[in-house]
Design an enzyme around this catalytic site. Structure first.
Site, PDB file in Angstrom:
ATOM      1  N   ASP A 131       2.764   0.196 -12.406  1.00  0.00           N
ATOM      2  CA  ASP A 131       3.020   0.717 -11.065  1.00  0.00           C
ATOM      3  C   ASP A 131       2.896   2.239 -10.944  1.00  0.00           C
ATOM      4  OD1 ASP A 131       3.880   0.495  -8.316  1.00  0.00           O
ATOM      5  OD2 ASP A 131       5.863   1.122  -8.936  1.00  0.00           O
ATOM      6  N   CYS A 186      -8.681 -16.697   1.570  1.00  0.00           N
ATOM      7  CA  CYS A 186      -7.946 -16.427   2.811  1.00  0.00           C
ATOM      8  C   CYS A 186      -8.648 -17.069   4.005  1.00  0.00           C
ATOM      9  CB  CYS A 186      -7.796 -14.926   3.047  1.00  0.00           C
ATOM     10  SG  CYS A 186      -6.646 -14.162   1.897  1.00  0.00           S
ATOM     11  N   CYS A 189      -7.478 -17.644   7.876  1.00  0.00           N
ATOM     12  CA  CYS A 189      -6.010 -17.671   8.009  1.00  0.00           C
ATOM     13  C   CYS A 189      -5.495 -16.294   8.449  1.00  0.00           C
ATOM     14  CB  CYS A 189      -5.393 -18.066   6.670  1.00  0.00           C
ATOM     15  SG  CYS A 189      -3.594 -18.024   6.666  1.00  0.00           S
ATOM     16  N   CYS A 192      -0.399 -13.969   7.700  1.00  0.00           N
ATOM     17  CA  CYS A 192       0.237 -12.698   7.298  1.00  0.00           C
ATOM     18  C   CYS A 192       0.160 -11.678   8.436  1.00  0.00           C
ATOM     19  CB  CYS A 192      -0.403 -12.160   6.028  1.00  0.00           C
ATOM     20  SG  CYS A 192      -2.187 -11.947   6.126  1.00  0.00           S
ATOM     21  N   CYS A 196       3.388  -9.781  10.291  1.00  0.00           N
ATOM     22  CA  CYS A 196       3.595  -8.398   9.846  1.00  0.00           C
ATOM     23  C   CYS A 196       4.401  -7.643  10.907  1.00  0.00           C
ATOM     24  CB  CYS A 196       2.249  -7.704   9.625  1.00  0.00           C
ATOM     25  SG  CYS A 196       2.422  -5.929   9.321  1.00  0.00           S
ATOM     26  N   CYS A 237       9.491  -5.088   1.891  1.00  0.00           N
ATOM     27  CA  CYS A 237       9.202  -6.095   2.909  1.00  0.00           C
ATOM     28  C   CYS A 237       8.317  -7.164   2.271  1.00  0.00           C
ATOM     29  CB  CYS A 237       8.483  -5.458   4.098  1.00  0.00           C
ATOM     30  SG  CYS A 237       7.967  -6.658   5.357  1.00  0.00           S
ATOM     31  N   CYS A 244       2.327 -16.447   3.489  1.00  0.00           N
ATOM     32  CA  CYS A 244       1.048 -16.798   2.846  1.00  0.00           C
ATOM     33  C   CYS A 244       1.099 -18.220   2.275  1.00  0.00           C
ATOM     34  CB  CYS A 244       0.759 -15.787   1.746  1.00  0.00           C
ATOM     35  SG  CYS A 244      -0.735 -16.179   0.815  1.00  0.00           S
TER      36      CYS A 244
HETATM   37  C1  B12 Z   1       1.514   3.134  -3.167  1.00  0.00           C
HETATM   38  C2  B12 Z   1       1.901   1.693  -3.319  1.00  0.00           C
HETATM   39  C3  B12 Z   1       2.508   1.070  -2.242  1.00  0.00           C
HETATM   40  C4  B12 Z   1       2.514   1.696  -0.852  1.00  0.00           C
HETATM   41  C5  B12 Z   1       1.115   1.512  -0.232  1.00  0.00           C
HETATM   42  C6  B12 Z   1       0.568   0.083  -0.383  1.00  0.00           C
HETATM   43  C7  B12 Z   1      -0.901  -0.083  -0.066  1.00  0.00           C
HETATM   44  N1  B12 Z   1      -1.265  -1.248   0.410  1.00  0.00           N
HETATM   45  O1  B12 Z   1      -1.716   0.803  -0.300  1.00  0.00           O
HETATM   46  C8  B12 Z   1       3.655   0.889  -0.174  1.00  0.00           C
HETATM   47  C9  B12 Z   1       4.977   1.629  -0.336  1.00  0.00           C
HETATM   48  C10 B12 Z   1       3.450   0.583   1.309  1.00  0.00           C
HETATM   49  C11 B12 Z   1       3.686  -0.361  -1.030  1.00  0.00           C
HETATM   50  C12 B12 Z   1       4.213  -1.542  -0.619  1.00  0.00           C
HETATM   51  C13 B12 Z   1       4.213  -2.692  -1.377  1.00  0.00           C
HETATM   52  N2  B12 Z   1       3.892  -2.791  -2.666  1.00  0.00           N
HETATM   53 CO1  B12 Z   1       3.063  -1.381  -3.683  1.00  0.00          CO
HETATM   54  N3  B12 Z   1       2.117  -0.181  -4.762  1.00  0.00           N
HETATM   55  C14 B12 Z   1       1.665   1.001  -4.536  1.00  0.00           C
HETATM   56  C15 B12 Z   1       0.898   1.525  -5.751  1.00  0.00           C
HETATM   57  C16 B12 Z   1       1.779   2.524  -6.494  1.00  0.00           C
HETATM   58  C17 B12 Z   1      -0.454   2.164  -5.396  1.00  0.00           C
HETATM   59  C18 B12 Z   1      -1.220   1.368  -4.354  1.00  0.00           C
HETATM   60  C19 B12 Z   1      -2.510   2.021  -3.953  1.00  0.00           C
HETATM   61  O2  B12 Z   1      -3.165   2.631  -4.760  1.00  0.00           O
HETATM   62  N4  B12 Z   1      -2.906   1.914  -2.702  1.00  0.00           N
HETATM   63  C20 B12 Z   1      -4.193   2.398  -2.310  1.00  0.00           C
HETATM   64  C21 B12 Z   1      -5.143   1.233  -2.048  1.00  0.00           C
HETATM   65  C22 B12 Z   1      -6.572   1.703  -1.889  1.00  0.00           C
HETATM   66  O3  B12 Z   1      -5.080   0.394  -3.141  1.00  0.00           O
HETATM   67  P1  B12 Z   1      -4.424  -1.077  -3.146  1.00  0.00           P
HETATM   68  O4  B12 Z   1      -3.942  -1.554  -1.848  1.00  0.00           O
HETATM   69  O5  B12 Z   1      -3.447  -1.107  -4.266  1.00  0.00           O
HETATM   70  O6  B12 Z   1      -5.665  -1.912  -3.582  1.00  0.00           O
HETATM   71  C23 B12 Z   1      -6.755  -2.084  -2.702  1.00  0.00           C
HETATM   72  C24 B12 Z   1      -8.050  -1.782  -3.366  1.00  0.00           C
HETATM   73  O7  B12 Z   1      -7.867  -1.965  -4.746  1.00  0.00           O
HETATM   74  C25 B12 Z   1      -8.952  -2.867  -2.790  1.00  0.00           C
HETATM   75  N5  B12 Z   1      -9.963  -3.238  -3.743  1.00  0.00           N
HETATM   76  C26 B12 Z   1      -9.882  -4.110  -4.770  1.00  0.00           C
HETATM   77  N6  B12 Z   1     -11.040  -4.102  -5.449  1.00  0.00           N
HETATM   78  C27 B12 Z   1     -11.848  -3.219  -4.832  1.00  0.00           C
HETATM   79  C28 B12 Z   1     -13.136  -2.826  -5.113  1.00  0.00           C
HETATM   80  C29 B12 Z   1     -13.745  -1.872  -4.288  1.00  0.00           C
HETATM   81  C30 B12 Z   1     -15.123  -1.449  -4.591  1.00  0.00           C
HETATM   82  C31 B12 Z   1     -13.061  -1.356  -3.153  1.00  0.00           C
HETATM   83  C32 B12 Z   1     -13.702  -0.380  -2.250  1.00  0.00           C
HETATM   84  C33 B12 Z   1     -11.752  -1.763  -2.885  1.00  0.00           C
HETATM   85  C34 B12 Z   1     -11.175  -2.679  -3.739  1.00  0.00           C
HETATM   86  O8  B12 Z   1      -8.143  -3.968  -2.534  1.00  0.00           O
HETATM   87  C35 B12 Z   1      -6.804  -3.573  -2.412  1.00  0.00           C
HETATM   88  C36 B12 Z   1      -6.302  -3.922  -1.037  1.00  0.00           C
HETATM   89  O9  B12 Z   1      -7.049  -3.228  -0.068  1.00  0.00           O
HETATM   90  C37 B12 Z   1       0.665   0.197  -6.563  1.00  0.00           C
HETATM   91  C38 B12 Z   1       0.663   0.350  -8.083  1.00  0.00           C
HETATM   92  C39 B12 Z   1      -0.637   0.928  -8.563  1.00  0.00           C
HETATM   93  N7  B12 Z   1      -0.556   1.941  -9.414  1.00  0.00           N
HETATM   94  O10 B12 Z   1      -1.704   0.493  -8.179  1.00  0.00           O
HETATM   95  C40 B12 Z   1       1.834  -0.700  -6.079  1.00  0.00           C
HETATM   96  C41 B12 Z   1       1.564  -2.190  -5.916  1.00  0.00           C
HETATM   97  C42 B12 Z   1       0.233  -2.363  -5.240  1.00  0.00           C
HETATM   98  N8  B12 Z   1       2.627  -2.613  -5.011  1.00  0.00           N
HETATM   99  C43 B12 Z   1       3.068  -3.791  -5.237  1.00  0.00           C
HETATM  100  C44 B12 Z   1       4.018  -4.462  -4.431  1.00  0.00           C
HETATM  101  C45 B12 Z   1       4.683  -5.701  -5.027  1.00  0.00           C
HETATM  102  C46 B12 Z   1       4.310  -3.998  -3.156  1.00  0.00           C
HETATM  103  C47 B12 Z   1       5.133  -4.717  -2.078  1.00  0.00           C
HETATM  104  C48 B12 Z   1       4.912  -6.215  -2.003  1.00  0.00           C
HETATM  105  C49 B12 Z   1       6.634  -4.403  -2.310  1.00  0.00           C
HETATM  106  C50 B12 Z   1       7.533  -4.973  -1.236  1.00  0.00           C
HETATM  107  N9  B12 Z   1       7.911  -6.226  -1.345  1.00  0.00           N
HETATM  108  O11 B12 Z   1       7.894  -4.281  -0.324  1.00  0.00           O
HETATM  109  C51 B12 Z   1       4.637  -4.003  -0.804  1.00  0.00           C
HETATM  110  C52 B12 Z   1       3.416  -4.675  -0.177  1.00  0.00           C
HETATM  111  C53 B12 Z   1       2.787  -3.900   0.945  1.00  0.00           C
HETATM  112  C54 B12 Z   1       1.331  -4.275   1.184  1.00  0.00           C
HETATM  113  N10 B12 Z   1       1.099  -5.204   2.119  1.00  0.00           N
HETATM  114  O12 B12 Z   1       0.455  -3.760   0.509  1.00  0.00           O
HETATM  115  C55 B12 Z   1       2.378  -4.441  -6.439  1.00  0.00           C
HETATM  116  C56 B12 Z   1       1.329  -5.446  -5.939  1.00  0.00           C
HETATM  117  C57 B12 Z   1       1.424  -6.850  -6.536  1.00  0.00           C
HETATM  118  C58 B12 Z   1       0.364  -7.735  -5.919  1.00  0.00           C
HETATM  119  N11 B12 Z   1       0.519  -9.043  -6.107  1.00  0.00           N
HETATM  120  O13 B12 Z   1      -0.594  -7.293  -5.311  1.00  0.00           O
HETATM  121  C59 B12 Z   1       1.771  -3.149  -7.143  1.00  0.00           C
HETATM  122  C60 B12 Z   1       0.475  -3.418  -7.904  1.00  0.00           C
HETATM  123  C61 B12 Z   1       2.868  -2.625  -8.086  1.00  0.00           C
HETATM  124  C62 B12 Z   1       2.968  -3.433  -9.364  1.00  0.00           C
HETATM  125  N12 B12 Z   1       2.691  -2.847 -10.503  1.00  0.00           N
HETATM  126  O14 B12 Z   1       3.259  -4.607  -9.362  1.00  0.00           O
HETATM  127  N13 B12 Z   1       3.090  -0.150  -2.239  1.00  0.00           N
END
Ligand code: B12
Length: 333
Positions: A131, A186, A189, A192, A196, A237, A244
């Site tokens: 994380d 998905c 569907c 979610c 939200c 949340c 889901c």
């Molecule tokens: C910052 C963060 C948050 C922020 C922002 C979340 C967000 N969606 O960006 C906040 C505080 C809102 C948050 C909330 C939650 N989080 Co959080 N969070 C993080 C953290 C630290 C970074 C996320 C991040 O980089 N966001 C930026 C975007 C760009 O990345 P992303 O959403 O993670 O991933 C996207 C891209 O990877 C994309 N993607 C995938 N493959 C590819 C390839 C290409 C080419 C491209 C363009 C994109 C792409 O798909 C994803 C979705 O869009 C990660 C841990 C980590 N180091 O990664 C945990 C993490 C994502 N969180 C986690 C969890 C559990 C949660 C919550 C469920 C907690 C809760 N119950 O409240 C919520 C869910 C909210 C939601 N619907 O996303 C888990 C996810 C588990 C899972 N099954 O996915 C993580 C991985 C932590 C962990 N180690 O377990 N989180």
């Protein structure tokens, strides 16, 4: 490393991971995630990224920028513990923040995994993140074949669902990668998106700063609109995951299995938390890292949102001795 040796290590690491309780383990290369840089740039240009994320984009997408020796990334998913649903009138803690802090659980599990590797002849010192490291864990998990990213942004493991914590283990040896997950179950569907509370699912890019999970963790002053969306949530949340269909089995199990871990908390008790009670109840959970104040503020707002009579009683009582925590003061009418 020769190809047959790579296969042997991969099988062993997966087997040890499984024995340690990980529900999915997959391998990918140390190449940067192509195309993710522009998504991250857009998010930050539009001010949608959260302050919890590392700003330097290279570190977020490129394992070799994090560790120049990295040749393989292992993505691991560990189940979040079974919990009891909250009772009516209780505040809600998300599954990821109940019980022992998943960061600590995974640090121990991965150290055990590394230990098994080392005693079996692995040379080198693997690194890992849970994380708080810079790499975008879900993107590597998809490329390592663990699952797909759902409409709700969660990594969904086929047949298992999304209630998992993720971790990345970085290795300095090349191991043949697994196939990326190309599934996307998905379809059309929208469950979610419908539930939200912030109505942000389906909008691109994801507006992380408007996500209710973020707002329950943010110390910024929330607007009336924002805090009413928090509802009765005290930390995190889970709404988009609860709706889901891929989590249906898990949620049904929660209704029937008895677990000592409760997601529901007494709102008045949370609002009145003392330092030592906070230490006992929250410090060792993933709800503890933002401190006592945000939990108290959220409990205060939850009582207000549910128009609970205890809200007014507490205010009257506290106003007499001016013992209102500073984080709550902006919300007094
Ligand atoms: C910052 C963060 C948050 C922020 C922002 C979340 C967000 N969606 O960006 C906040 C505080 C809102 C948050 C909330 C939650 N989080 Co959080 N969070 C993080 C953290 C630290 C970074 C996320 C991040 O980089 N966001 C930026 C975007 C760009 O990345 P992303 O959403 O993670 O991933 C996207 C891209 O990877 C994309 N993607 C995938 N493959 C590819 C390839 C290409 C080419 C491209 C363009 C994109 C792409 O798909 C994803 C979705 O869009 C990660 C841990 C980590 N180091 O990664 C945990 C993490 C994502 N969180 C986690 C969890 C559990 C949660 C919550 C469920 C907690 C809760 N119950 O409240 C919520 C869910 C909210 C939601 N619907 O996303 C888990 C996810 C588990 C899972 N099954 O996915 C993580 C991985 C932590 C962990 N180690 O377990 N989180």
């Amino acid at each position: 490393m020769k190809s047959d040796e790579q296969i042997r290590w991969k099988m062993k690491i997966k087997q040890w991971g499984c024995e340690l309780g990980f529900v999915s383990v997959g391998f990918t290369t140390a190449e940067a995630i192509e195309g993710l840089d522009s998504l991250l740039e857009t998010r930050s240009e539009k001010g949608l990224a959260t302050p919890f994320e590392v700003k330097e984009i290279k570190l977020r997408i490129d394992p070799q920028a994090v560790w120049d020796q990295c040749k393989t990334v292992v993505a691991l998913a560990y189940p979040l513990p079974a919990t009891q649903p909250p009772l009516k009138g209780e505040g809600i803690i998300a599954r990821s923040a109940v019980g022992e802090d998943y960061h600590q659980v995974l640090y121990q599990k991965i150290n055990q995994l590394i230990n098994s590797m080392v005693v079996n002849g692995w040379t080198g010192t693997p690194r890992f993140q849970v994380d708080t490291g810079p790499l975008v864990e879900r993107a590597f998990a998809v490329r390592a074949g663990l699952g797909w990213v759902g409409r709700n942004q969660q990594l969904i493991i086929p047949g298992y669902g999304s209630f998992v914590a993720l971790a990345l283990l970085l290795l300095d040896q090349e191991i043949e990668p697994d196939q990326p997950c190309t599934l996307d179950q998905c379809g059309t569907c929208q469950r979610c998106a419908e539930v939200c509370p912030a109505k942000i699912i389906g909008k691109e890019p994801f507006q992380a700063i408007h996500c209710v999970s973020y707002q329950t963790q943010s110390k910024a002053v929330l607007t009336n609109e924002e805090f009413s969306k928090i509802g009765e949530r005290v930390f995190g949340c889970d709404s988009c995951q609860e709706a889901c269909p891929h989590n249906k089995k898990r949620i049904q199990q929660e209704q029937v299995t008895s677990s000592s871990l409760k997601r529901g908390v007494d709102l008045l008790e949370t609002l009145n938390l003392t330092k030592s009670e906070f230490g006992e109840r929250y410090k060792l959970t993933a709800a503890g890292w933002r401190g006592k104040g945000v939990l108290q503020r959220n409990a205060f707002l939850a009582l207000r949102n549910r128009q609970d009579r205890r809200y007014q009683e507490w205010l009257t009582e506290r106003e007499k001795d001016k013992g209102i925590p500073p984080i709550i003061i902006p919300y007094l009418d």
